[in-house]
Scaffold this motif. Sequence first.
Motif, PDB file in Angstrom:
ATOM      1  N   LYS A 107      68.962  46.984  -1.146  1.00 10.66           N
ATOM      2  CA  LYS A 107      69.490  45.914  -0.290  1.00 10.66           C
ATOM      3  C   LYS A 107      68.390  44.943   0.118  1.00 10.66           C
ATOM      4  CE  LYS A 107      72.040  45.230   4.043  1.00 10.66           C
ATOM      5  NZ  LYS A 107      72.737  45.927   5.160  1.00 10.66           N
ATOM      6  N   GLU A 108      67.241  45.453   0.487  1.00 12.59           N
ATOM      7  CA  GLU A 108      66.135  44.594   0.913  1.00 12.59           C
ATOM      8  C   GLU A 108      65.649  43.715  -0.235  1.00 12.59           C
ATOM      9  OE1 GLU A 108      63.317  47.377   2.448  1.00 12.59           O
ATOM     10  OE2 GLU A 108      64.444  47.734   4.304  1.00 12.59           O
ATOM     11  N   ASP A 109      65.656  44.255  -1.442  1.00 20.84           N
ATOM     12  CA  ASP A 109      65.250  43.513  -2.640  1.00 20.84           C
ATOM     13  C   ASP A 109      66.192  42.325  -2.861  1.00 20.84           C
ATOM     14  OD1 ASP A 109      63.399  43.591  -4.951  1.00 20.84           O
ATOM     15  OD2 ASP A 109      65.211  43.936  -6.141  1.00 20.84           O
ATOM     16  N   ILE A 110      67.484  42.582  -2.758  1.00 16.96           N
ATOM     17  CA  ILE A 110      68.483  41.520  -2.937  1.00 16.96           C
ATOM     18  C   ILE A 110      68.372  40.487  -1.816  1.00 16.96           C
ATOM     19  CG2 ILE A 110      70.954  40.993  -3.058  1.00 16.96           C
ATOM     20  CD1 ILE A 110      71.325  43.954  -4.048  1.00 16.96           C
ATOM     21  N   ALA A 111      68.235  40.971  -0.600  1.00 12.81           N
ATOM     22  CA  ALA A 111      68.181  40.071   0.557  1.00 12.81           C
ATOM     23  C   ALA A 111      66.991  39.118   0.486  1.00 12.81           C
ATOM     24  CB  ALA A 111      68.128  40.891   1.847  1.00 12.81           C
ATOM     25  N   ALA A 112      65.871  39.596  -0.052  1.00 16.29           N
ATOM     26  CA  ALA A 112      64.686  38.737  -0.177  1.00 16.29           C
ATOM     27  C   ALA A 112      64.940  37.586  -1.141  1.00 16.29           C
ATOM     28  CB  ALA A 112      63.491  39.563  -0.642  1.00 16.29           C
ATOM     29  N   VAL A 113      65.681  37.853  -2.188  1.00 16.78           N
ATOM     30  CA  VAL A 113      66.039  36.792  -3.135  1.00 16.78           C
ATOM     31  C   VAL A 113      67.096  35.878  -2.515  1.00 16.78           C
ATOM     32  CG1 VAL A 113      67.040  36.303  -5.406  1.00 16.78           C
ATOM     33  CG2 VAL A 113      65.398  38.169  -5.142  1.00 16.78           C
ATOM     34  N   ARG A 114      68.080  36.483  -1.838  1.00 16.08           N
ATOM     35  CA  ARG A 114      69.110  35.690  -1.174  1.00 16.08           C
ATOM     36  C   ARG A 114      68.495  34.670  -0.217  1.00 16.08           C
ATOM     37  NH1 ARG A 114      74.319  34.220  -1.749  1.00 16.08           N
ATOM     38  NH2 ARG A 114      73.043  32.360  -1.956  1.00 16.08           N
ATOM     39  N   GLU A 115      67.414  35.053   0.425  1.00 15.74           N
ATOM     40  CA  GLU A 115      66.745  34.164   1.385  1.00 15.74           C
ATOM     41  C   GLU A 115      66.262  32.879   0.713  1.00 15.74           C
ATOM     42  OE1 GLU A 115      65.764  32.992   5.080  1.00 15.74           O
ATOM     43  OE2 GLU A 115      66.739  34.904   4.593  1.00 15.74           O
ATOM     44  N   GLN A 116      65.954  32.973  -0.580  1.00 12.99           N
ATOM     45  CA  GLN A 116      65.468  31.810  -1.328  1.00 12.99           C
ATOM     46  C   GLN A 116      66.587  31.052  -2.039  1.00 12.99           C
ATOM     47  OE1 GLN A 116      62.395  30.904  -0.928  1.00 12.99           O
ATOM     48  NE2 GLN A 116      61.848  32.764   0.192  1.00 12.99           N
ATOM     49  N   VAL A 117      67.756  31.663  -2.128  1.00 17.74           N
ATOM     50  CA  VAL A 117      68.877  31.053  -2.852  1.00 17.74           C
ATOM     51  C   VAL A 117      69.851  30.491  -1.821  1.00 17.74           C
ATOM     52  CG1 VAL A 117      70.644  31.407  -4.633  1.00 17.74           C
ATOM     53  CG2 VAL A 117      68.537  32.751  -4.683  1.00 17.74           C
ATOM     54  N   ARG A 118      69.506  29.316  -1.314  1.00 20.42           N
ATOM     55  CA  ARG A 118      70.273  28.679  -0.250  1.00 20.42           C
ATOM     56  C   ARG A 118      70.844  27.350  -0.727  1.00 20.42           C
ATOM     57  NH1 ARG A 118      71.749  32.676   3.002  1.00 20.42           N
ATOM     58  NH2 ARG A 118      69.978  33.966   3.620  1.00 20.42           N
ATOM     59  N   GLU A 119      71.290  26.545   0.228  1.00 21.70           N
ATOM     60  CA  GLU A 119      71.755  25.183  -0.033  1.00 21.70           C
ATOM     61  C   GLU A 119      72.860  25.137  -1.086  1.00 21.70           C
ATOM     62  OE1 GLU A 119      68.339  22.800  -0.981  1.00 21.70           O
ATOM     63  OE2 GLU A 119      67.140  23.760   0.575  1.00 21.70           O
ATOM     64  N   GLY A 120      73.818  26.052  -0.946  1.00 18.97           N
ATOM     65  CA  GLY A 120      74.964  26.021  -1.841  1.00 18.97           C
ATOM     66  C   GLY A 120      74.746  26.662  -3.195  1.00 18.97           C
ATOM     67  N   ARG A 121      73.576  27.236  -3.408  1.00 20.44           N
ATOM     68  CA  ARG A 121      73.318  27.891  -4.689  1.00 20.44           C
ATOM     69  C   ARG A 121      73.986  29.263  -4.732  1.00 20.44           C
ATOM     70  NH1 ARG A 121      68.574  24.875  -3.759  1.00 20.44           N
ATOM     71  NH2 ARG A 121      68.106  23.511  -5.512  1.00 20.44           N
ATOM     72  N   VAL A 122      74.249  29.715  -5.947  1.00 20.34           N
ATOM     73  CA  VAL A 122      74.994  30.962  -6.162  1.00 20.34           C
ATOM     74  C   VAL A 122      74.035  32.081  -6.566  1.00 20.34           C
ATOM     75  CG1 VAL A 122      76.686  32.078  -7.682  1.00 20.34           C
ATOM     76  CG2 VAL A 122      77.133  29.784  -6.774  1.00 20.34           C
ATOM     77  N   LEU A 123      74.211  33.257  -5.951  1.00 17.25           N
ATOM     78  CA  LEU A 123      73.424  34.439  -6.313  1.00 17.25           C
ATOM     79  C   LEU A 123      74.327  35.473  -6.973  1.00 17.25           C
ATOM     80  CD1 LEU A 123      70.830  36.130  -6.299  1.00 17.25           C
ATOM     81  CD2 LEU A 123      71.486  36.961  -4.024  1.00 17.25           C
ATOM     82  N   LYS A 124      73.978  35.820  -8.213  1.00 14.92           N
ATOM     83  CA  LYS A 124      74.673  36.895  -8.920  1.00 14.92           C
ATOM     84  C   LYS A 124      73.691  38.053  -9.063  1.00 14.92           C
ATOM     85  CE  LYS A 124      76.832  33.438 -11.927  1.00 14.92           C
ATOM     86  NZ  LYS A 124      75.722  32.750 -12.610  1.00 14.92           N
ATOM     87  N   VAL A 125      74.159  39.265  -8.808  1.00 13.72           N
ATOM     88  CA  VAL A 125      73.286  40.440  -8.814  1.00 13.72           C
ATOM     89  C   VAL A 125      73.678  41.365  -9.957  1.00 13.72           C
ATOM     90  CG1 VAL A 125      72.405  42.383  -7.505  1.00 13.72           C
ATOM     91  CG2 VAL A 125      72.954  40.248  -6.323  1.00 13.72           C
ATOM     92  N   ILE A 126      72.743  41.561 -10.870  1.00 14.78           N
ATOM     93  CA  ILE A 126      72.970  42.403 -12.054  1.00 14.78           C
ATOM     94  C   ILE A 126      72.669  43.851 -11.691  1.00 14.78           C
ATOM     95  CG2 ILE A 126      72.376  42.809 -14.469  1.00 14.78           C
ATOM     96  CD1 ILE A 126      71.188  39.925 -14.491  1.00 14.78           C
ATOM     97  N   ILE A 127      73.674  44.727 -11.848  1.00 13.58           N
ATOM     98  CA  ILE A 127      73.478  46.123 -11.443  1.00 13.58           C
ATOM     99  C   ILE A 127      73.210  47.060 -12.626  1.00 13.58           C
ATOM    100  CG2 ILE A 127      74.935  45.699  -9.436  1.00 13.58           C
ATOM    101  CD1 ILE A 127      77.054  47.536 -10.712  1.00 13.58           C
ATOM    102  N   GLU A 128      73.297  46.561 -13.848  1.00 14.49           N
ATOM    103  CA  GLU A 128      73.058  47.329 -15.087  1.00 14.49           C
ATOM    104  C   GLU A 128      73.899  48.612 -15.106  1.00 14.49           C
ATOM    105  OE1 GLU A 128      72.347  46.218 -17.939  1.00 14.49           O
ATOM    106  OE2 GLU A 128      70.155  46.071 -17.889  1.00 14.49           O
TER     107      GLU A 128
END
Length: 215
Positions: A107-128
């Motif tokens: 969760k912390e790994d994803i949240a750190a990236v989410r923090e940089q993916v702002r301003e209407g940008r989309v975050l997709k998370v690959i779970i393999e």
Amino acid sequence: MDRISAFVDHTLLKPQATGQDIKKLCEEAAKYQFASVCVNPKFVRFANEQLKDTGVKVCTVVGFPLGSGKTEIKAMEAKLAAEDGADEIDMVIDIGAAKEHDFQKVKEDIAAVREQVREGRVLKVIIETCLLTDEEKVKVCQVCKEAGADFVKTSTGFSAGGATAQDVKLMFETVQPEVKVKASGGIRTREDAELMIKNGASRLGTSAGIVIAAE
């Protein structure tokens, strides 16, 4: 235009891809009005220039394809990609942490990236998905939702397996309606694409978009 085109992330992530290959990818995406092109980070700015005023988004990858890089590096990759004009970011989770059931770390790994993916940008998370048990898939999908992901995505396409209808259905049932599902890996025909959509996929990652749209 065929409605299925709007589901497709027209993808070229091979390490040998050249600028000319990406130019062709963008031309195809504009012609067929795919949702986005998905390219490696070094091509984001170039793809953005190629697709100006076409309505096609630019997607790139972070922590790809292993997901085992440091969280700080993933966050910086996302920041740089956003600065280069990426509309969408597909990041790979810390798969090892998921296998250890350290879901807080995931969760912390994803949240750190989410923090940089702002301003209407989309975050997709690959779970393999091919590397996880069904119980792990469910838990990771829940964590993705808690961390603010817009999509959960099945696969990188570079591991032991790709998307299956069963996994897409499981993921959709776990995260909907707040989070969407992207199916990726091994989608090569229109039949494959329609099966994924039927089971809950809102986006398809594939290098066979033209074949799918033309069938």
